[in-house]
Scaffold this active site. Structure first.
Site, PDB file in Angstrom:
ATOM      1  CG  HIS A  17      -1.907  -1.022   1.346  1.00 35.29           C
ATOM      2  ND1 HIS A  17      -2.032  -1.810   2.469  1.00 35.29           N
ATOM      3  CD2 HIS A  17      -2.864  -1.437   0.483  1.00 35.29           C
ATOM      4  CE1 HIS A  17      -3.022  -2.670   2.289  1.00 35.29           C
ATOM      5  NE2 HIS A  17      -3.545  -2.464   1.089  1.00 35.29           N
ATOM      6  CE  LYS A  41     -14.337  -7.216   2.249  1.00 35.90           C
ATOM      7  NZ  LYS A  41     -13.092  -6.922   1.554  1.00 35.90           N
ATOM      8  NE  ARG A  90      -2.466  -8.088  -4.431  1.00 34.86           N
ATOM      9  CZ  ARG A  90      -3.271  -8.505  -3.479  1.00 34.86           C
ATOM     10  NH1 ARG A  90      -2.819  -8.676  -2.269  1.00 34.86           N
ATOM     11  NH2 ARG A  90      -4.527  -8.774  -3.722  1.00 34.86           N
ATOM     12  CB  SER A 129      -4.344  -6.569   4.429  1.00 34.13           C
ATOM     13  OG  SER A 129      -3.878  -5.303   4.044  1.00 34.13           O
TER      14      SER A 129
END
Length: 168
Positions: A17, A41, A90, A129
């Protein structure tokens, strides 16, 4: 002045990040990094804790502001009068997911919100994460994944959870 928003969960903020934040801050005059308060979440860290972590991690970047929001990105961006969203990629799987979101945001913002994709530097391409949290939960070494202060907070969080579980 060109401004952009980098939205995300940042639960926790990783070097991946921070790589995107630093690079985007060099491209845009103003960068707002905004923590999404996603009601669907259950994050490890509260929105307030994630905002605090990001402020600490970006304190050397004068054109970066840390904020939080709930709801749709297009509404948040309209309130801020910002027309560019930053997203990090990514792998190809990230692209497929992010492209759909970018196209939806552009469509439902009447073309007022574009997305700029930055590919993560190769040294951080493996990072997520979720992976960092899993390693930390087993007390593994996350020093190459997050700043030291974030690592300490992660280990504390898992120690507190383990301690709370033993009390019952």
């Amino acid at each position: 002045m060109k401004a952009a928003i980098y939205p995300g969960s940042f639960d926790p903020v990783t070097y991946g990040h921070l790589d995107i934040i630093r690079r985007a801050s060099e491209i845009f005059d103003e960068l707002t990094v905004s923590v999404l308060n996603n009601k669907t979440k259950t994050p490890l860290f509260s929105v307030e804790e994630r905002v605090k972590m990001l402020k600490e991690a970006t304190r050397d970047l004068p054109n970066v502001t840390i904020d939080s929001f709930s709801g749709l990105l297009i509404d948040y961006a309209a309130r801020k009068d910002i027309h560019v969203a930053i997203r990090g990629l990514r792998a190809i799987t990230d692209f497929e997911y992010e492209l759909q979101i970018a196209q939806t945001n552009r469509k439902f913002s009447d073309g007022k919100l574009d997305t700029v994709f930055l590919t993560t530097s190769l040294e951080y391409a493996y990072l997520s994460s979720s992976t960092v949290k899993e390693i930390a939960s087993f007390n593994g070494d996350i020093s190459e994944c997050v700043p030291d202060f974030v690592g300490r907070l992660l280990y504390e969080k898992y120690r507190d959870r383990i301690g709370a579980g033993n009390e019952q």
